[in-house]
Design an enzyme around this catalytic site. Sequence first.
Site, short mmCIF file in Angstrom:
data_model
loop_
_atom_site.label_atom_id
_atom_site.label_comp_id
_atom_site.label_asym_id
_atom_site.label_seq_id
_atom_site.Cartn_x
_atom_site.Cartn_y
_atom_site.Cartn_z
N CYS A 1 39.45 85.47 19.79
CA CYS A 1 39.23 84.03 19.62
C CYS A 1 39.38 83.56 18.17
CB CYS A 1 37.87 83.65 20.21
SG CYS A 1 37.83 81.92 20.72
N VAL B 1 37.11 76.81 21.90
CA VAL B 1 36.52 75.48 22.08
C VAL B 1 37.22 74.43 21.20
CG1 VAL B 1 34.28 76.33 22.84
CG2 VAL B 1 34.67 76.01 20.42
N LYS C 1 35.03 91.99 16.94
CA LYS C 1 35.44 90.71 16.34
C LYS C 1 35.02 90.63 14.88
CE LYS C 1 35.15 85.73 17.47
NZ LYS C 1 34.62 84.76 18.46
N GLU D 1 37.53 86.63 26.09
CA GLU D 1 36.36 87.10 25.32
C GLU D 1 35.13 87.06 26.23
OE1 GLU D 1 35.64 84.22 22.25
OE2 GLU D 1 34.10 85.41 21.23
C1 ACM Z 1 35.28 81.50 19.48
O1 ACM Z 1 35.57 82.26 18.57
N1 ACM Z 1 34.75 81.93 20.59
C2 ACM Z 1 35.58 80.06 19.37
#
Ligand code: ACM
Length: 279
Positions: free
Chosen positions: A159, A186, A126, A54
């Site tokens: 992510c 994370v 996203k 990402e």
């Molecule tokens: C994330 O979605 N970058 C943790």
Amino acid sequence: LFPRRHQRAGRSLMRIGIIQSEPAHLDPKLSCTRLAPQIEACVAEGAEIVVLPELAGSGYLFPNLEALSGLAEPADGSGLFLNWLIQRCKEHDIAIVSGYAEVSQGTLFNSAAFLTPKGVRGNYRKLHLFDTEKELFQPGDAGVPVFEWRGAKFSILICFDWSFPEVWRMAALAGADFVAHCSNLVLPWAQTGVKGHALCNHIGVFTANRIGTESQGDTQVTFTGGSQAITPTADLLASAPRAEIWQGVFEFEPSLARNKQVTGHNHLFEDRRRDMYSL
Ligand code: ACM
């Protein structure tokens, strides 16, 4: 060394690369310099498509909206980072899936592009923004498209999207053989969680995570590495270290993902009780 399409016993395989990188914070040009040898290493192992993390050019934390706007690029591939990646696709005759900050008519999205030697072939925005991303980006507005590259079909998730079973099912029902999962993880759970999504849908999952720590004001974030390749039956083909750059290339067989039969009497899609739930 590696023929472009891999045939074994009449089955057609695709070689999929994963890059675990450390993007240069707010410096896409330096990120490109760092990525070049990793892309070349994947090509040397016969990769036909390579998945990047990402926000792989800009890094993850932005001081403010202005800084993010200055680094964001249109989805047409004309910006510094995507254009550099398209040149790599041309040079090596490969496809690349990479996260980047997108600007579209002044709106900012946390996106990933599907790039080929012919330019941008697809884009994903996203859908599920994580934490303070909500202060900078707009959530995606374009669903979960399925793309095709040399006979394999795939969707892109970014992510934190991993936490939502709905998008995995959408991708699988629309025909995706695998998911390119561009990540800046994370929290520690995705590497376990995506195995379930692979199993429940019989699809491959290729998670490209980043490493390193970024600081911005009072915020400090450490990314968890651990990039991984998962088969449609949730076998772990490789798991990257937590804090080192890394890349790997894996054979993927789309036909395995297209078989949704789990016993003689059970089919993952046909057995759904849609009279009992609306998903
Ligand atoms: C994330 O979605 N970058 C943790």
